[in-house]
Design an enzyme around this catalytic site. Structure first.
Site, mmCIF file in Angstrom:
data_model
loop_
_atom_site.group_PDB
_atom_site.id
_atom_site.type_symbol
_atom_site.label_atom_id
_atom_site.label_comp_id
_atom_site.label_asym_id
_atom_site.label_seq_id
_atom_site.Cartn_x
_atom_site.Cartn_y
_atom_site.Cartn_z
ATOM 1 N N HIS A 17 9.941 -28.067 3.155
ATOM 2 C CA HIS A 17 10.441 -27.780 4.507
ATOM 3 C C HIS A 17 10.282 -26.288 4.810
ATOM 4 O O HIS A 17 9.847 -25.907 5.895
ATOM 5 C CB HIS A 17 11.938 -28.103 4.623
ATOM 6 N N LYS A 41 20.674 -42.545 7.714
ATOM 7 C CA LYS A 41 20.983 -42.566 6.281
ATOM 8 C C LYS A 41 22.387 -42.010 6.021
ATOM 9 O O LYS A 41 22.987 -41.409 6.883
ATOM 10 C CB LYS A 41 19.964 -41.694 5.541
ATOM 11 N N ARG A 90 2.983 -34.937 4.596
ATOM 12 C CA ARG A 90 2.645 -34.657 3.203
ATOM 13 C C ARG A 90 1.479 -35.488 2.718
ATOM 14 O O ARG A 90 0.616 -35.021 1.989
ATOM 15 C CB ARG A 90 3.860 -34.963 2.300
ATOM 16 N N SER A 128 13.408 -34.653 -0.149
ATOM 17 C CA SER A 128 14.850 -34.434 -0.359
ATOM 18 C C SER A 128 15.417 -35.564 -1.221
ATOM 19 O O SER A 128 16.262 -35.343 -2.087
ATOM 20 C CB SER A 128 15.589 -34.407 0.974
#
Ligand code: PNS
Length: 163
Positions: A17, A41, A90, A128
């Site tokens: 990030h 989440k 990514r 994460s």
């Protein structure tokens, strides 16, 4: 003044990030890192904790601020007079979700562009979610996060030092 919004859960911020934030800060006059309050989440860190952790990591970047948002992203972008949204990409596996979100956001507001930015290749496996799992199992997360985030993970997960 070109403003870009970098939204996400950031639960917690990773070096991937941070890499995207640094790249965006070189391209835009103003970057707003926008921590989503209402992700679907169950977050480990509260929005305020996530915001503070990001702020500590970007203190050298004078054109970057951190905020917490809720509700629709496109509405938040308008409210901030933002011109675009940045999302990190990514790997191919990110693409479908990101493509869907970008086109849906365009449907909701055709004036807001989504730009994808690739973090450094060495961070392409980083998330994460994995960082939390590794920290929770006592692994060393120092290559993946800032020292502040590492400490916060240790405190949150109730371990002496997460290695
Ligand atoms: O880091 P994440 O969890 O991949 O970030 C997802 C996020 C927060 C950017 C996305 O869920 C979002 O934009 N939420 C705000 C609500 C919204 O606008 N939903 C419609 C998206 S098409």
């Amino acid at each position: 003044m070109r403003t870009v919004i970098y939204p996400g859960s950031f639960d917690p911020l990773t070096n991937g990030h941070l890499d995207v934030i640094q790249r965006a800060a070189r391209l835009f006059d103003r970057v707003v890192v926008a921590v989503a309050r209402n992700g679907s989440k169950q977050p480990l860190f509260s929005p305020a904790e996530r915001k503070t952790l990001i702020e500590h990591s970007i203190s050298d970047l004078t054109n970057v601020t951190v905020d917490i948002f809720e509700g629709l992203l496109v509405e938040y972008v308008e409210q901030q007079s933002g011109h675009a949204v940045i999302r990190g990409l990514r790997a191919l596996s990110d693409f479908e979700y990101e493509f869907q979100m970008a086109l849906m956001n365009r449907q909701l507001n055709e004036h807001i562009e989504t730009l994808f930015m690739m973090p450094r290749a060495s961070y392409s496996f980083l998330s994460s979610h994995l960082v939390k799992e590794i920290a929770g199992l006592g692994g060393d997360v120092s290559p993946f996060v800032t020292p502040e985030v590492k400490e916060a993970l240790a405190a949150k997960l109730g371990q002496a030092g997460v290695n």
